[in-house]
Design an enzyme around this catalytic site. Structure first.
Site, PDB file in Angstrom:
ATOM      1  N   ILE A 300      41.882 102.344 -38.622  1.00  0.00           N
ATOM      2  CA  ILE A 300      42.368 102.740 -39.948  1.00  0.00           C
ATOM      3  C   ILE A 300      41.651 104.031 -40.316  1.00  0.00           C
ATOM      4  CG2 ILE A 300      42.561 102.107 -42.402  1.00  0.00           C
ATOM      5  CD1 ILE A 300      44.163 100.143 -40.860  1.00  0.00           C
ATOM      6  N   CYS A 306      44.227 112.456 -39.921  1.00  0.00           N
ATOM      7  CA  CYS A 306      44.453 111.359 -40.864  1.00  0.00           C
ATOM      8  C   CYS A 306      43.528 111.503 -42.068  1.00  0.00           C
ATOM      9  CB  CYS A 306      44.182 110.036 -40.155  1.00  0.00           C
ATOM     10  SG  CYS A 306      44.603 108.630 -41.166  1.00  0.00           S
ATOM     11  N   GLY A 341      40.387 108.973 -33.273  1.00  0.00           N
ATOM     12  CA  GLY A 341      38.994 109.410 -33.317  1.00  0.00           C
ATOM     13  C   GLY A 341      38.409 109.831 -31.984  1.00  0.00           C
ATOM     14  N   MET A 389      51.384 111.370 -38.839  1.00  0.00           N
ATOM     15  CA  MET A 389      52.633 110.730 -39.272  1.00  0.00           C
ATOM     16  C   MET A 389      52.566 110.382 -40.760  1.00  0.00           C
ATOM     17  SD  MET A 389      54.641 110.909 -36.747  1.00  0.00           S
ATOM     18  CE  MET A 389      55.979 109.707 -36.643  1.00  0.00           C
ATOM     19  N   ARG A 402      55.901 103.684 -42.587  1.00  0.00           N
ATOM     20  CA  ARG A 402      54.616 103.319 -41.966  1.00  0.00           C
ATOM     21  C   ARG A 402      53.533 103.209 -43.039  1.00  0.00           C
ATOM     22  NH1 ARG A 402      49.982 105.192 -39.232  1.00  0.00           N
ATOM     23  NH2 ARG A 402      49.700 104.135 -37.235  1.00  0.00           N
TER      24      ARG A 402
END
EC number: 1.1.1.205
Length: 488
Positions: A300, A306, A341, A389, A402
């Site tokens: 996550i 991200c 990562g 995304m 998503r």
């Protein structure tokens, strides 16, 4: 005051693996691992289902090297299914359902088919699927009159080179050599077409012995779907196209909607390998396993593009997340995939040592020749675009479900990723060679002969900020970049 702090959590730069007594040489280390109970990879690498990372070209190249690519879902159902079909058809032991033509097809119509499919050889069958000939580029090359039909120029039935089902490789190659042909047709006793074998597939198999293939000798490929409504049709189309493994992909896999989608898919397709994610806790991993997932994807917010952890304040540093999920699933035999990562080959080794069976990478493969997108020049250097995304651009194109935002208008989307560019890196096989070379060296240093041993035997030490500073290049200006070490 109690802050309800659950535990201290670590990521890649917080730890190092400890060297141990070894009888393992790097070139003897075995890199094969399980993606699911049914699917074995020859290298522990998957490509992310992102629209700037994985489409047909990259999925083919990665499967040839021994991994699996996951085709992203930011496209129509038919287009995604078509991408899967292209990977499955690229290299086949036997093309079990070759594209056929009828004898009354004109050469003009045939030319359109060749353009669309990318190959020129087609078996010719009648309405009952009885083999009556073959037409190849050699038959049509110098024909000027395109109104002629296939039956007028094809190689006729009596001149065909055919084999029965179950013929050996040696027998087929001998026939090809004897008759100087590149295609052999497979027929049953009543001369009905059962398949086609091409010399190119034999050559590809010899050049890439490490390729990840199914039981029919076809390259393996995965594809991603969302958890929201309307994905049933997409799943059905992908299964029909021959997808090897389905990825039910969400930014929060420990969510009832995702669990329900996994349960429903498992009920409908009891034997389909299903990867589900993403989670970052033991509880999340167990919930997905209970719902029917064949493998669980962990991560996550660790990805380079991200912003989930910053935008939402939620996440678990990746080494701890992997270790917790792997420990929870250990007795069930359900593999964990470390997603996000990964910057260096050492991070792949650390992820596996923490308990992952394989890693999924995005930025490492973005920027390769095979990744989607054009090469752009900026200040004299070549780049390719790379975006999360959860970025506005990707969400507007279809990945918003998503992040549970499929009903939001474009100007109301709350992004959890950015759009950027990444240096052009050349061919995928070179990247994989360097990364797997680093992993092999790790296995030599830690005395682990297999990925399973690395997962269970290797030990960590925790390091300080000074430790990571010491680990990196320091006190020197780099004058020649190494292919496996790029800072920034």
């Amino acid at each position: 005051m109690s802050l309800r702090i659950k535990q201290e959590a670590l990521t890649f730069d917080d730890v190092l693996l400890v060297p141990a007594h070894s009888t393992v040489l790097p070139n003897t280390a075995n890199l094969s691992t399980q993606l699911t109970k049914e699917i074995r990879l020859n290298i522990p690498m998957l490509s992310a289902a992102m629209d700037t990372v994985t489409e047909t070209k990259l999925a083919i190249s990665l499967a040839q090297e021994g991994g699996i690519g996951f085709i992203h879902k930011n496209m129509t159902i038919e287009r995604q299914a078509d991408r899967v079909r292209k990977v499955k058809k690229f290299e086949s032991g036997i093309v079990s359902e070759p594209v056929t033509v009828l004898p009354n097809l004109t050469l003009a119509e045939l030319a359109e088919m060749v353009k669309k499919n990318g190959f020129a050889g087609y078996p010719v069958v009648d309405g009952e699927n009885n083999l009556i000939g073959i037409i190849t580029g050699r038959d049509t090359r110098f024909v000027k009159d395109l109104s002629k039909t296939v039956s007028q120029v094809m190689t006729k039935k009596e001149d065909l080179v055919t084999v029965k089902e179950g013929a050996s490789r040696e027998e087929i190659l001998e026939l090809m050599h004897q008759h100087r042909v590149e295609k052999v047709l497979v027929v049953n006793d009543s001369f009905k077409l059962k398949g086609m074998i091409t010399v190119k597939d034999f050559q590809k198999a010899e050049q890439k012995p490490n390729a990840c293939k199914d039981e029919f000798g076809r390259l393996r490929v995965g594809a991603a779907v969302g958890a929201g409504a309307g994905n049933e049709e997409r799943i059905d189309a992908l299964v029909k196209a021959g997808v090897d493994v389905l990825l039910i992909d969400s930014s929060h896999g420990h969510s009832e909607g995702v669990l329900q989608r996994v349960r429903e898919t498992r009920a409908k397709y009891p034997n389909l390998p299903i990867v589900a994610g993403n989670v970052a806790t033991a509880e999340g991993a167990i919930a997905l396993a209970d719902a029917g997932a064949s493998a669980v994807k962990v991560g996550i917010g660790p990805g380079s593009i991200c912003t989930t952890r910053i935008v939402t304040g939620v996440g678990v540093p990746q080494i701890t997340a992997i270790a917790d999920a792997a420990a929870a699933l250990k007795d069930r035999g359900i593999p964990v995939i470390a997603d996000g990562g990964i910057r260096f080959s050492g991070d792949i080794a650390k992820a596996i040592a923490a308990g992952a069976s394989c890693v999924m990478v995005g930025s490492m493969f973005a920027g390769t020749e095979e990744a989607p997108g054009e090469i752009e020049l900026y200040q004299g250097r070549a780049f390719k675009s790379y975006r999360g995304m959860g970025s506005l651009g990707a969400m507007a194109k279809g990945s918003s479900d998503r992040y549970f935002q499929s009903d939001n208008a474009a100007d109301k989307l709350v992004p959890e990723g950015i759009e950027g560019r990444i240096p052009y890196k050349g061919y995928l096989k070179e990247i994989i060679h360097q990364q797997m070379g680093g992993l092999r060296s790790c296995m030599g240093l830690t005395g682990c002969a297999t990925i399973d041993e690395l997962r269970t035997k290797a030990e960590f030490v925790r390091i300080s900020g000074a430790g990571i500073k010491e680990s990196h290049v320091h006190d020197v200006a780099i004058t020649k970049e190494a292919p496996n070490y790029r800072m920034g």
